[in-house]
Design an enzyme around this catalytic site. Sequence first.
Site, PDB file in Angstrom:
ATOM      1  N   GLU A 134     -34.264   4.483   5.345  1.00  0.00           N
ATOM      2  CA  GLU A 134     -34.222   5.074   6.679  1.00  0.00           C
ATOM      3  C   GLU A 134     -34.197   3.994   7.753  1.00  0.00           C
ATOM      4  O   GLU A 134     -34.639   2.859   7.524  1.00  0.00           O
ATOM      5  CB  GLU A 134     -35.456   5.965   6.907  1.00  0.00           C
ATOM      6  CG  GLU A 134     -35.593   7.107   5.924  1.00  0.00           C
ATOM      7  CD  GLU A 134     -36.908   7.843   6.077  1.00  0.00           C
ATOM      8  OE1 GLU A 134     -37.011   8.966   5.547  1.00  0.00           O
ATOM      9  OE2 GLU A 134     -37.833   7.291   6.719  1.00  0.00           O
TER      10      GLU A 134
ATOM     11  N   LYS B 109     -35.286   1.747  10.768  1.00  0.00           N
ATOM     12  CA  LYS B 109     -36.534   1.239  11.356  1.00  0.00           C
ATOM     13  C   LYS B 109     -36.267   1.042  12.839  1.00  0.00           C
ATOM     14  O   LYS B 109     -35.500   0.173  13.241  1.00  0.00           O
ATOM     15  CB  LYS B 109     -36.937  -0.094  10.715  1.00  0.00           C
ATOM     16  CG  LYS B 109     -38.138  -0.762  11.404  1.00  0.00           C
ATOM     17  CD  LYS B 109     -39.405   0.009  11.168  1.00  0.00           C
ATOM     18  CE  LYS B 109     -40.590  -0.668  11.872  1.00  0.00           C
ATOM     19  NZ  LYS B 109     -40.570  -0.465  13.339  1.00  0.00           N
TER      20      LYS B 109
ATOM     21  N   ARG C 120     -51.082  -0.673   3.950  1.00  0.00           N
ATOM     22  CA  ARG C 120     -49.768  -1.299   3.838  1.00  0.00           C
ATOM     23  C   ARG C 120     -49.454  -1.474   2.350  1.00  0.00           C
ATOM     24  O   ARG C 120     -49.576  -2.556   1.789  1.00  0.00           O
ATOM     25  CB  ARG C 120     -49.756  -2.662   4.541  1.00  0.00           C
ATOM     26  CG  ARG C 120     -49.829  -2.587   6.054  1.00  0.00           C
ATOM     27  CD  ARG C 120     -49.624  -3.953   6.667  1.00  0.00           C
ATOM     28  NE  ARG C 120     -49.795  -3.949   8.091  1.00  0.00           N
ATOM     29  CZ  ARG C 120     -48.862  -3.626   8.980  1.00  0.00           C
ATOM     30  NH1 ARG C 120     -47.665  -3.257   8.555  1.00  0.00           N
ATOM     31  NH2 ARG C 120     -49.095  -3.674  10.266  1.00  0.00           N
TER      32      ARG C 120
ATOM     33  N   LYS D 125     -40.565  -2.414   4.904  1.00  0.00           N
ATOM     34  CA  LYS D 125     -39.662  -2.534   6.043  1.00  0.00           C
ATOM     35  C   LYS D 125     -38.851  -3.818   5.899  1.00  0.00           C
ATOM     36  O   LYS D 125     -39.374  -4.875   5.545  1.00  0.00           O
ATOM     37  CB  LYS D 125     -40.444  -2.524   7.357  1.00  0.00           C
ATOM     38  CG  LYS D 125     -41.550  -3.561   7.465  1.00  0.00           C
ATOM     39  CD  LYS D 125     -42.354  -3.358   8.743  1.00  0.00           C
ATOM     40  CE  LYS D 125     -43.515  -4.354   8.807  1.00  0.00           C
ATOM     41  NZ  LYS D 125     -44.358  -4.137  10.015  1.00  0.00           N
TER      42      LYS D 125
END
Length: 510
Positions: free
Chosen positions: A210, A212, A373, A379
């Site tokens: 997706e 960022k 995290r 990411k």
Amino acid sequence: MLLADVVTASVAVAATRSRTAKAGTIAGVLRSAAAEEIGPVTAWLSGEVRQGRLGVGWRTLATLSGPPAAEPSLTVTAVDDALTELATTSGAGSAARRDAVLTVLLSAATAEEQQFLVRLLAGELRQGALEGVVLDAVARAADVPPAAVRRAFMLSGRLPETAAAALTGGVAALDATRLEVGRPVRPMLASPGSSLDAALTDLGTGVTVEYKLDGARIQVHRDGDDVRVWTRTLREVTDGVPELVERVRALPCSAAVLDGETLALDDDGRPRAFQDTMSRFGSDASDEGILLSPFLFDLLHLDGRDLIDEPLHVRLDALAGLLADEEHAPLRMPGVRSPTAQQAADVLDGALTAGHEGVVVKALDAPYAAGRRGRSWQKVKPVHTLDLVVLGAEWGYGRRTGKLSNIHLGARDPDGGEPVMVGKTFKGMTDELLKWQTATFPGLARERPDWGVLLRPELVVEIALDGAQRSTRYPGGVALRFARVLRYRPDKTPAEADSIEAIRALLAGG
């Protein structure tokens, strides 16, 4: 329990870098606390107060701090009651009544207790007891599995209440904590990925890729016509974002908990500067001419069904159904599920072409692990960026004479100690930013050497860098390479800064 017992524990926690020792000290205090004392003690040893921001500053506290008491007599309950009175006093004459409460409280405190209270009330009590350390301590004190404590904290977002539940009700009380529409959940976070190929290799083919965005994290709760919005730090901003409220209120559901990002777009649909988005989240939210667009990527609850423990693919199916019609489809974060390597690369190219930061690669079989995290979300950005804590700044020279310029940067110590210095930089600073630093930093100074200022660790700055290198100059053994300032991050706290381990990972990867 006396306040002096908490102060003694705070000093012991600050004196060690050992995470185990910190947790053991805190656990010992919690075991000794009465049921009604657990909440305040937990909050104080986390550097917070249960009542939230009290609006008490250093100047007021310094004025009201008279001669200390000779012997400790203040109890935890008495102090907590005084803080509650401070938080609830308002209206005509409230300033005088608040000053009277503070005067009585501080005059009853010993010198060590006064120091503790002043730092606590001013929001500057840093003893190295980060949330993770305190959660470990709660698990040890209550003799319950750490996972049960973390899950209850994830769902409640309230550390004192979680500690009280664990120590008074054990696993049963923790397991009884449920997601509640209208009570924010701590957001799941993504770890930095070194590259798109590496993330795909790590997570396999069962992923979604997706966009960022360069925006602000939001969590939106809807219960009937009541819609509320929180930031990633669980600060409610509902009143300042009516356009987001309106968009979610129009969705075909009666109850939902949605996760996503929001940002301001220009007339061409490209992202405006990050500062434009954040201007809508300030204390006055003054720039109402800037509209925010929501982009939703997760669904944790829908019409009475909790989805938070379901794998991501189930949550995404539910989100797709909620946003199925043409009117609501633009609310969905762009991305591709189970992509080929080429399709994933195309998503990254599309995100960058549209002016966004990169992509997030997410494992489709992963539940929602709030506040962590984990490797399940990674990411990927084409440029390495880190969120670091500003530790100090040096006076500039040449055209920067008279301005605080070269900033000292620290990474978060995962064991709860002070941030670990990893470098300095003066690159990337505009004249406007230099002016802001020079005006702002003195108010955050804890020392003022001739060369500049040493700051209380409160500000987070986003840094771009080319990598990391081994260093004997800095205590963490690693230094940043070609670091430059991108922007300050008022939406993040020092506890959310990147850790020294993240920088060491760049070293290993480089």
